[in-house]
Design a protein around this motif. Structure first.
Motif, short mmCIF file in Angstrom:
data_model
loop_
_atom_site.label_atom_id
_atom_site.label_comp_id
_atom_site.label_asym_id
_atom_site.label_seq_id
_atom_site.Cartn_x
_atom_site.Cartn_y
_atom_site.Cartn_z
N UNK A 183 15.93 -63.03 -22.18
CA UNK A 183 15.32 -62.56 -20.93
C UNK A 183 15.01 -63.73 -20.00
N UNK A 184 14.57 -64.85 -20.58
CA UNK A 184 14.20 -66.00 -19.76
C UNK A 184 15.41 -66.61 -19.05
N UNK A 185 16.57 -66.56 -19.68
CA UNK A 185 17.77 -67.12 -19.07
C UNK A 185 18.99 -66.72 -19.86
N UNK A 186 19.60 -65.61 -19.48
CA UNK A 186 20.69 -65.07 -20.29
C UNK A 186 21.88 -66.02 -20.32
N UNK A 187 22.19 -66.66 -19.19
CA UNK A 187 23.34 -67.56 -19.14
C UNK A 187 23.22 -68.65 -20.21
N UNK A 188 22.05 -69.28 -20.27
CA UNK A 188 21.86 -70.35 -21.23
C UNK A 188 21.85 -69.82 -22.66
N UNK A 189 21.19 -68.68 -22.86
CA UNK A 189 21.15 -68.09 -24.20
C UNK A 189 22.55 -67.72 -24.67
N UNK A 190 23.36 -67.18 -23.79
CA UNK A 190 24.73 -66.77 -24.13
C UNK A 190 25.58 -67.98 -24.49
N UNK A 191 25.41 -69.06 -23.72
CA UNK A 191 26.14 -70.30 -24.01
C UNK A 191 25.72 -70.88 -25.35
N UNK A 227 28.12 -59.92 -17.29
CA UNK A 227 27.19 -58.80 -17.09
C UNK A 227 27.34 -57.69 -18.13
N UNK A 228 28.57 -57.49 -18.62
CA UNK A 228 28.78 -56.51 -19.70
C UNK A 228 28.01 -56.93 -20.94
N UNK A 229 28.10 -58.21 -21.29
CA UNK A 229 27.41 -58.70 -22.48
C UNK A 229 25.90 -58.70 -22.31
N UNK A 230 25.45 -58.94 -21.09
CA UNK A 230 24.02 -58.88 -20.84
C UNK A 230 23.50 -57.45 -21.04
N UNK A 231 24.22 -56.48 -20.49
CA UNK A 231 23.85 -55.08 -20.69
C UNK A 231 23.90 -54.72 -22.17
N UNK A 232 24.95 -55.18 -22.86
CA UNK A 232 25.10 -54.88 -24.28
C UNK A 232 23.94 -55.46 -25.09
N UNK A 233 23.54 -56.68 -24.76
CA UNK A 233 22.43 -57.32 -25.47
C UNK A 233 21.15 -56.52 -25.29
N UNK A 234 20.87 -56.10 -24.07
CA UNK A 234 19.66 -55.32 -23.82
C UNK A 234 19.73 -53.95 -24.49
N UNK A 235 20.91 -53.34 -24.47
CA UNK A 235 21.07 -52.05 -25.13
C UNK A 235 20.88 -52.18 -26.63
N UNK A 236 21.50 -53.21 -27.21
CA UNK A 236 21.35 -53.44 -28.65
C UNK A 236 19.88 -53.66 -29.00
N UNK A 237 19.18 -54.44 -28.16
CA UNK A 237 17.76 -54.68 -28.41
C UNK A 237 16.96 -53.39 -28.37
N UNK A 238 17.28 -52.52 -27.41
CA UNK A 238 16.56 -51.24 -27.31
C UNK A 238 16.84 -50.35 -28.51
N UNK A 239 18.09 -50.30 -28.95
CA UNK A 239 18.45 -49.48 -30.10
C UNK A 239 17.81 -50.01 -31.38
N UNK A 240 17.82 -51.32 -31.54
CA UNK A 240 17.19 -51.94 -32.72
C UNK A 240 15.70 -51.64 -32.72
N UNK A 241 15.06 -51.81 -31.56
CA UNK A 241 13.63 -51.54 -31.45
C UNK A 241 13.29 -50.09 -31.75
N UNK A 242 14.14 -49.17 -31.27
CA UNK A 242 13.89 -47.75 -31.50
C UNK A 242 13.99 -47.40 -32.98
N UNK A 243 15.02 -47.93 -33.65
CA UNK A 243 15.18 -47.65 -35.08
C UNK A 243 14.02 -48.22 -35.89
N UNK A 244 13.64 -49.45 -35.55
CA UNK A 244 12.53 -50.08 -36.26
C UNK A 244 11.23 -49.31 -36.03
#
Length: 240
Positions: A162-170, A198-215
């Protein structure tokens, strides 16, 4: 039935606590990586047809071939598309080489997912249902402990994303791959045109939401069971 040595019981419990969040995380990533509907959504949401100059039908077919590649035994990904009536390779050699690295990473993730599933089901079956080494209340507490540890680890990663997706992705690519084949040119390389950042950024946030919901669902079920079983135990004690 003889009880297992305490060190064995402790190691088994620790394995379950670690495997539970791993199962949730790897299962979510595996599902997204193998969901052609999500690929199709991405191609349309991020204008893959406009970026690549290829029809959506060809991109959809290519997406399915990528999914198949992750699951099959082929060493090299070779996808041929029709562009303006002529057949041509979808990806260049650099992209093909990078996809070989991606497949290695994905297959490792699949094996971790399967191992985590075996550990979770095996522990519940053997320690709780068969031997009675662990009570259901103990299992609930262990699940909460594992989820808490997993949430801490995922939370740290989420802060960086969230703080910097570009750097985190790299950083992710620098850790996951031992070469720079992942550094592609969005002006010429179709792989990154089909799956832009941007696709991977959306995917990362979606994955985080799905993981959080299951947990959250598992944690709520465990917490509710602990509350109800404690209350029932207190009521039984007061009656006696």
């Amino acid at each position: 039935m003889a009880r297992l040595p305490s060190i064995v019981r402790g190691l088994a419990a620790a394995a379950f606590a670690a495997a539970l969040p791993l199962l949730i995380v790897t299962g979510t990533v595996r599902w997204l990586a193998g969901d052609i509907a999500y690929y199709r959504h991405g191609f349309r949401a991020f204008d893959a047809a406009g970026r690549t100059g290829l029809p959506l039908a060809e991109l959809d077919r290519a997406g399915q071939e990528i999914i198949d590649y992750f699951e099959n035994d082929a060493d090299t990904l070779r996808i041929v598309v029709t562009n303006n009536g002529a057949e041509e390779p979808l990806f260049g050699e650099r992209e093909v080489a990078h996809m070989r690295d991606v497949k290695t990473l994905m297959r490792a993730l699949f094996r971790v997912n399967e191992a985590a599933l075996v550990v979770v089901l095996g522990y519940v079956s053997l320690a709780v249902l068969w031997s009675g080494e662990r009570s259901v209340r103990g299992l609930a507490k262990l699940a909460l402990a594992g989820l808490a540890a997993g949430a801490a680890a995922v939370g740290i990663i989420a802060v960086f994303a969230v703080a910097g997706f570009d750097r985190a992705w790299t950083t992710f690519h620098e850790i996951a791959f031992r070469n720079d084949l992942w550094r592609l040119d969005p002006a010429t390389d179709r792989l990154i045109q089909m799956f832009p950042e941007p696709f991977w950024q959306e995917t990362t946030y979606l994955a985080g939401a799905l993981i959080g919901a299951q947990a959250a669902v598992i944690a709520a079920a465990a917490g509710l069971y602990l509350y109800r079983s404690r209350r029932t135990g207190s009521e039984s004690a007061s009656v006696r």
